[in-house]
Design an enzyme around this catalytic site. Structure first.
Site, PDB file in Angstrom:
ATOM      1  N   ALA A 191     -54.105 -16.184 -44.145  1.00  0.00           N
ATOM      2  CA  ALA A 191     -54.030 -17.279 -43.183  1.00  0.00           C
ATOM      3  C   ALA A 191     -55.191 -18.226 -43.460  1.00  0.00           C
ATOM      4  O   ALA A 191     -56.177 -17.832 -44.087  1.00  0.00           O
ATOM      5  CB  ALA A 191     -54.134 -16.715 -41.772  1.00  0.00           C
TER       6      ALA A 191
ATOM      7  N   GLY B 123     -52.431 -12.542 -44.596  1.00  0.00           N
ATOM      8  CA  GLY B 123     -51.139 -13.206 -44.373  1.00  0.00           C
ATOM      9  C   GLY B 123     -50.375 -13.413 -45.673  1.00  0.00           C
ATOM     10  O   GLY B 123     -49.142 -13.519 -45.657  1.00  0.00           O
TER      11      GLY B 123
ATOM     12  N   GLU C 185     -48.660 -10.210 -46.171  1.00  0.00           N
ATOM     13  CA  GLU C 185     -47.644 -10.102 -45.111  1.00  0.00           C
ATOM     14  C   GLU C 185     -46.424 -10.965 -45.447  1.00  0.00           C
ATOM     15  O   GLU C 185     -45.284 -10.572 -45.206  1.00  0.00           O
ATOM     16  CB  GLU C 185     -48.260 -10.516 -43.765  1.00  0.00           C
ATOM     17  CG  GLU C 185     -49.285  -9.499 -43.267  1.00  0.00           C
ATOM     18  CD  GLU C 185     -50.003  -9.945 -42.006  1.00  0.00           C
ATOM     19  OE1 GLU C 185     -50.634 -11.024 -42.027  1.00  0.00           O
ATOM     20  OE2 GLU C 185     -49.923  -9.233 -40.994  1.00  0.00           O
TER      21      GLU C 185
ATOM     22  N   GLU D 283     -58.117  -8.209 -43.231  1.00  0.00           N
ATOM     23  CA  GLU D 283     -58.426  -8.810 -41.929  1.00  0.00           C
ATOM     24  C   GLU D 283     -59.539  -8.083 -41.183  1.00  0.00           C
ATOM     25  O   GLU D 283     -60.333  -8.695 -40.468  1.00  0.00           O
ATOM     26  CB  GLU D 283     -57.165  -8.841 -41.049  1.00  0.00           C
ATOM     27  CG  GLU D 283     -56.142  -9.901 -41.427  1.00  0.00           C
ATOM     28  CD  GLU D 283     -55.161  -9.448 -42.496  1.00  0.00           C
ATOM     29  OE1 GLU D 283     -55.438  -8.449 -43.201  1.00  0.00           O
ATOM     30  OE2 GLU D 283     -54.114 -10.101 -42.638  1.00  0.00           O
TER      31      GLU D 283
END
Ligand code: 3HC
Length: 694
Positions: A66, A105, A108, A128
């Site tokens: 992210a 992310g 993911e 994370e």
């Protein structure tokens, strides 16, 4: 080629739709990327000419996560959940083509794809936890469904990535591509269609969860296994709870639970501090008055003077980075001992399975020893790491000046001496710099770099780049006694000594600072480092410290002599409070005319930490430190300040500088000017500001 957004393109290559992300430097999932992927999936599904889809990235890496700069700001564009949902629901197979690092992310997103292929050198992981959060876009629900619960727990709670070969072995990638990744991914996508392979939705798969369903004790066992390493951190526990949810709940409910646990962390102080630290670390590598494009010197060989513990530790960093080392001692015996110690350290690492024998042999083959300083005539940089004596150092630097080739960098590892003075002893003060490594030098990540008034920009830029090459995190500071790290440490040392005289015992002070999150308190640390070092320095300066001196007079130099502030029974490294020391302390209080009193934990903490914040502010005022965040980097990587508290300056901000100021003023009234808040702290407190907006 169609631009879906300014950061994402779509193109049909034959019957394969290729979605390409181009968001340098690390293809973070900014709003434009999320929108582009979602749009690209839609476009490809509507494009009748294609029957499969490849998701690939331009530049140096697949999506690295992210966009952390968006955290805490209002959300724009589709959420990552929506994007991953759109990928998973695609009616045409989607293949992620991974190179570089698929992190957070990024992984993911790849787990939302029906298949994953990677280059040989790719790495995948969910880091994370290192930012104080957990994978919040389905990672905690999908990863255990692919690799099983034990491995998912390991990856999510440690944040450590795995390489392509391992990812292939555990089924996290379906194929490792040799050669051109994009073409390999296109060929793989065609194969999926040709063989009529299914659209694999990880969210539908439960079989890998069975092991943990049958044996829920897996979770508590794992908790125990990481207890020591994760002490004080809140994120690892939420990571575990999220994986537990993957096992206990249906996928969609598990996602909801993951969201709750994610938000809890995201809104907390720890994650704020850890994210702050992520950017602080990167900022510290930049020196405002040294332009980014400053030409660098080539560093291909390094000389180290002094084969003691420090010199040897420094050498190991270079050897592991493949840089040949010539290590210099004055006597053959000392040299042999130094070389043997390096070899022994490597052998211990090999025997623990943390290094291959091949890697060790390669390191040792790059190491040469000599007792002739002249052998350094051709090296690109010399690092002097001998005992702290100005006259001896100046003499060595004068010799180096005559021996070393033009342009070679002359660095000192001094932690106390005036490097301007050392530089002036040479005819090339512009080539002289401090490179202050922290002990054990092959382990500690910090490299405190010290610029003199004359150090050239080229030398500074080269040494900052060199730090990264040898796996260190650098921060550039100016010359003053103790530089940044130790000058702040000294304030704490002085306070902890005063606390003993006023009523505390070593174990009280150490417990408070340990519970705060430091690896150990000041007295346990002094015993580890050796109390005689400070004693000799005090004697040299004609200074005294009642308790510390009395302890040294009894030969209690710390762990190495079996006793110091504590007793170390039968060679143990566990400190045990010692009545003899308590008597010494009580007597010292009496001699000083102090009535001992009960000191609260709160006071111990504030008395030790707030003067550190004040000293940091003084260093900023004096221009010795460039940014408050640099001081934080120095304290986290050099002294083990808990990263979840960001560093001493960030801690001051979190507590509120007005509170720090008020408390210091109170202490100043009671105990004197040691506590006097400096002008910068006074101003920030009055203006209601933080160090970040100073
Ligand atoms: N968001 C925003 N900026 C990022 C970023 C990210 N995820 N990752 C890196 N950057 C920036 C850095 O701040 C740096 O900026 P600068 O040049 O202005 O200083 C630049 O990209 C280059 O980064 P590095 O200097 O770290 O480059 P390296 O090549 O040494 O390392 C990397 C590359 C391994 C990708 C490293 O940057 C890294 O570890 N990044 C963070 C990865 C991460 O934590 N991902 C998870 C994010 S959280 C998440 O995904 C939540 C999700 O679960 C919902």
């Amino acid at each position: 080629m169609t631009a879906i957004t300014s950061l994402v393109n779509y193109e049909a290559e034959g019957d394969v739709g290729v979605i390409t992300i181009d968001n340098p430097p690390v293809n973070a999932l900014s709003a434009g990327v999320r929108e582009g992927i979602k749009g690209g999936i839609l476009t490809a599904n509507e494009d009748n000419s294609v029957s499969s889809i490849v998701l690939v990235c331009d530049g140096r890496t697949f999506i690295a996560g992210a966009d952390i700069t968006e955290f805490g700001k209002p959300m724009t564009g589709p959420s990552l959940h929506e994007v991953i949902g759109a990928i998973e629901k695609s009616t045409k197979p989607v293949v992620a083509a991974i190179h570089g690092t698929a992190l957070g992310g990024g992984l993911e997103t790849a787990l939302g794809c029906h298949y994953r292929v990677s280059s040989k050198t790719a790495k995948v992981g969910l880091p994370e936890v290192k930012l104080g959060i957990l994978p919040g876009a389905g990672g905690t629900q999908r990863l255990p469904r692919v690799v099983g619960v034990p491995m998912a727990l390991q990856m999510i709670a440690s944040g450590a990535p795995i390489g392509a070969a391992k990812a292939l072995e555990v089924g996290l990638v379906d194929e490792v591509i040799e050669g051109d990744l994009k073409q390999g991914a296109i060929a793989f996508a065609k194969k999926v269609v040709a063989e009529g392979r299914p659209l694999v939705k990880i969210s539908d798969q439960d079989d890998k969860l069975q092991e943990a369903k049958d044996n829920p004790a897996i979770f508590d066992d794992f908790r125990k296994s990481i207890a020591r390493k994760s002490r004080g951190f809140v994120a690892p526990e939420n990571c575990i709870k999220a994986v537990e949810a993957a096992v206990e709940l249906p996928f969609d409910e598990g996602l909801k639970r993951e969201r709750e646990l994610f938000i809890e962390l995201m809104e907390g102080e720890q994650s704020f501090s850890q994210r702050y630290f992520f950017f602080s670390e990167r900022l510290a590598a930049k020196i405002p008055d040294v332009p980014k494009d400053t030409p660098l010197l080539d560093i291909n060989t390094c000389g180290i003077i002094g084969a003691g513990t420090m010199g040897g530790g420094i050498a190991m960093n270079f050897l592991q980075a493949g840089i040949p080392i010539i290590i210099v001692e004055t006597e053959q015996d000392a040299l042999d001992r130094g070389l043997a110690l390096i070899e022994k350290n490597y052998a211990a690492t090999v025997s623990k399975g943390r290094m291959s024998q091949d890697a060790m042999d390669k390191c040792m083959s790059l190491l040469t020893g000599t007792i002739n300083l002249e052998d350094l005539s051709d090296v690109d940089i010399v690092i002097e790491a001998i005992f702290e004596n100005m006259e001896v150092k100046k003499e060595i630097f004068q010799k180096l000046d005559a021996i070393c080739k033009e342009g070679a960098i002359l660095a000192t590892n001094t932690s106390t001496l005036d490097i301007d003075e050392i530089g002036e002893a040479t005819k090339r003060p512009e080539s002289v710099i401090g490179l202050h490594f922290f002990s054990p030098a092959n382990v500690m990540k910090l490299l405190e770099e010290v610029r003199t008034k004359k150090t050239s920009k080229t030398v500074m830029a080269t040494c900052m780049a060199l730090a990264k090459r040898i796996g260190k995190v650098p921060a550039m500071v100016g010359v003053c006694e103790g530089f940044v790290g130790n000058r702040i440490l000294h304030r704490r040392t002085e306070q902890s000594a005063d606390l003993l005289l006023e009523g505390a015992m070593p174990q009280d002070v150490d417990r408070v600072l340990f519970d705060f999150g430091l690896p150990m308190g000041p007295f346990a640390m002094a015993d580890l480092a050796g109390n005689d070092v400070g004693w000799r320095i005090r004697q040299g300066k004609g200074a005294t410290s009642a308790v510390a001196d009395a302890i040294c007079e009894l030969g209690r130099f710390g762990q190495k002599t079996g006793s110091g502030y504590y007793l170390y029974k039968d060679g143990s490294r566990t400190p045990t409070p010692d009545p003899i020391v308590e008597d010494i302390i009580i007597k010292a209080s009496k001699d000083a005319g102090i009535d001992r009193r009960e000191i609260s934990d709160d006071e111990i903490l504030k008395r030790c930490v707030y003067p550190m914040v004040n000293e940091g502010a003084k260093l900023l005022e004096e221009g010795i430190a460039t940014r408050a965040s640099d001081i934080d980097v120095i304290w986290v990587y050099g002294y083990g300040w808990p990263i979840y508290r960001g560093g001493p300056m960030r801690y001051g901000d979190a507590v509120g500088l007005k509170n720090v100021y008020d408390t210091l003023v109170e202490y100043q009234k009671e105990h004197g000017d040691f506590f006097k808040p400096c002008a910068l702290l006074v101003r920030l407190a009055k203006e209601g500001k933080t160090f970040q907006d100073a």
